[in-house]
Design an enzyme around this catalytic site. Structure first.
Site, PDB file in Angstrom:
ATOM      1  N   HIS A  53       0.940  -1.059   0.124  1.00 39.49           N
ATOM      2  CA  HIS A  53      -0.245  -0.254   0.025  1.00 39.49           C
ATOM      3  C   HIS A  53       0.546   0.793   0.481  1.00 39.49           C
ATOM      4  O   HIS A  53       1.902   1.001   0.502  1.00 39.49           O
ATOM      5  CB  HIS A  53      -0.793  -0.126   1.170  1.00 39.49           C
ATOM      6  CG  HIS A  53      -1.872  -0.622   0.985  1.00 39.49           C
ATOM      7  ND1 HIS A  53      -2.443  -0.792   2.530  1.00 39.49           N
ATOM      8  CD2 HIS A  53      -3.004  -1.125   0.374  1.00 39.49           C
ATOM      9  CE1 HIS A  53      -4.039  -2.263   1.611  1.00 39.49           C
ATOM     10  NE2 HIS A  53      -4.887  -1.752   0.471  1.00 39.49           N
TER      11      HIS A  53
ATOM     12  N   CYS B 129      -1.950   2.723   8.782  1.00 42.96           N
ATOM     13  CA  CYS B 129      -3.174   1.456   8.747  1.00 42.96           C
ATOM     14  C   CYS B 129      -4.302   1.623   9.890  1.00 42.96           C
ATOM     15  O   CYS B 129      -5.359   0.760   9.395  1.00 42.96           O
ATOM     16  CB  CYS B 129      -2.679   0.130   8.588  1.00 42.96           C
ATOM     17  SG  CYS B 129      -1.263   0.177   7.425  1.00 42.96           S
TER      18      CYS B 129
END
Length: 269
Positions: free
Chosen positions: A168, A262
């Protein structure tokens, strides 16, 4: 030294009540590793309290049994300018999170929009001032970038990720303020590194040792940068650049391939 100023932020977080490593969908996940849920909850609570002590608004989202990765709230979608994009996950194990986050958005007055192509929310979609940096290569489909640009009305800069450990964008790049970022160059393709150098000539380039502990998976309010405690070299770089690093241990949640950012879905004005 550049003057840095904190700005109050609005975050949403989901407690790791049901956190476990029940499958492996990124290189950090080891199904043979034991997970201490009590420790994960304590670490998560420390992060939540850190944000509150800094004066930020923190909302909590109800965790759902059977969704062990729901703690990684940033992946749930993108909220900016009153617009909401809900995630469309690349792996079926996380599909249920989309419905949970869409429900939360709806209850808070948003009209969450689904994309046709895969997008994993703020894992790959990071607001920097008036632009949106968008990662692709492992999770978010490059074609979703155009959809998202149309939905939120912002210019999107696409960045290709090439190292599966940094699957990511938020594992390889930190947004520090409206014009400053830090990033790990080897995580990006040559073309994307050139884009970053052009857009952010004063960016902080982070070394292997700090990237290897997901040090860039951090959250900044423009002055205070909450980052993984193990990223000590990155913390020194931030200090020299006029930021105030605050280390938080999220080592238990790192077992699922996530850390500070996250766990933090930012609600952008």
């Amino acid at each position: 030294m550049t003057f840095r100023r904190a700005r109050r932020r609005h975050y949403a977080m989901t407690a790791p009540t049901f956190f476990a490593v029940e499958y492996a969908i990124n290189p950090w996940m080891d199904m043979s590793a034991s997970v201490d849920t009590h420790s994960a909850l304590n670490q998560w609570e420390t992060l939540r309290q850190t944000y509150k002590e800094l004066g930020h608004t923190v909302e909590t989202i109800e965790p759902v049994a059977g969704l062990p990765d729901m703690v990684y709230a940033a992946n749930g979608g993108l909220l900016v300018g009153g617009k909401a994009v809900v995630a469309k996950f690349a792996y079926p194990q996380r599909d249920g999170e989309s419905a949970a986050y869409a429900e939360w958005m709806t209850r808070h007055g948003y009209q969450p929009v689904e994309t046709r192509h895969t997008n994993e929310g703020q894992g790959d979609l990071l607001v920097v001032g008036s632009i949106l940096l968008a990662g692709h290569g492992f999770r978010t489909d490059r074609r979703a970038h155009d959809e998202i640009a149309s939905i939120v009305g912002m210019p999107v800069v696409s960045l290709e990720l090439v190292d599966p450990r940094f699957y990511h964008l938020d594992t390889a790049l930190t947004v520090l303020d409206d014009s400053t970022v830090a990033y790990y160059p080897p995580a990006f393709s040559d073309a994307s590194r050139a884009i970053l150098r052009d857009l952010f000539p004063d960016a902080i380039e982070v070394a292997d040792a700090d990237a290897d502990v997901l040090g860039l998976n951090a959250v900044s309010d423009g002055l205070n940068v909450v980052l993984p405690a193990a990223a000590t070299g990155y913390a020194d770089q931030l200090r020299r650049a006029g930021f105030r690093p605050i280390g938080v241990d999220l080592s238990e949640l790192l077992k699922g391939g996530g850390s500070i950012k996250c766990c933090t879905l930012e609600v952008h004005p």
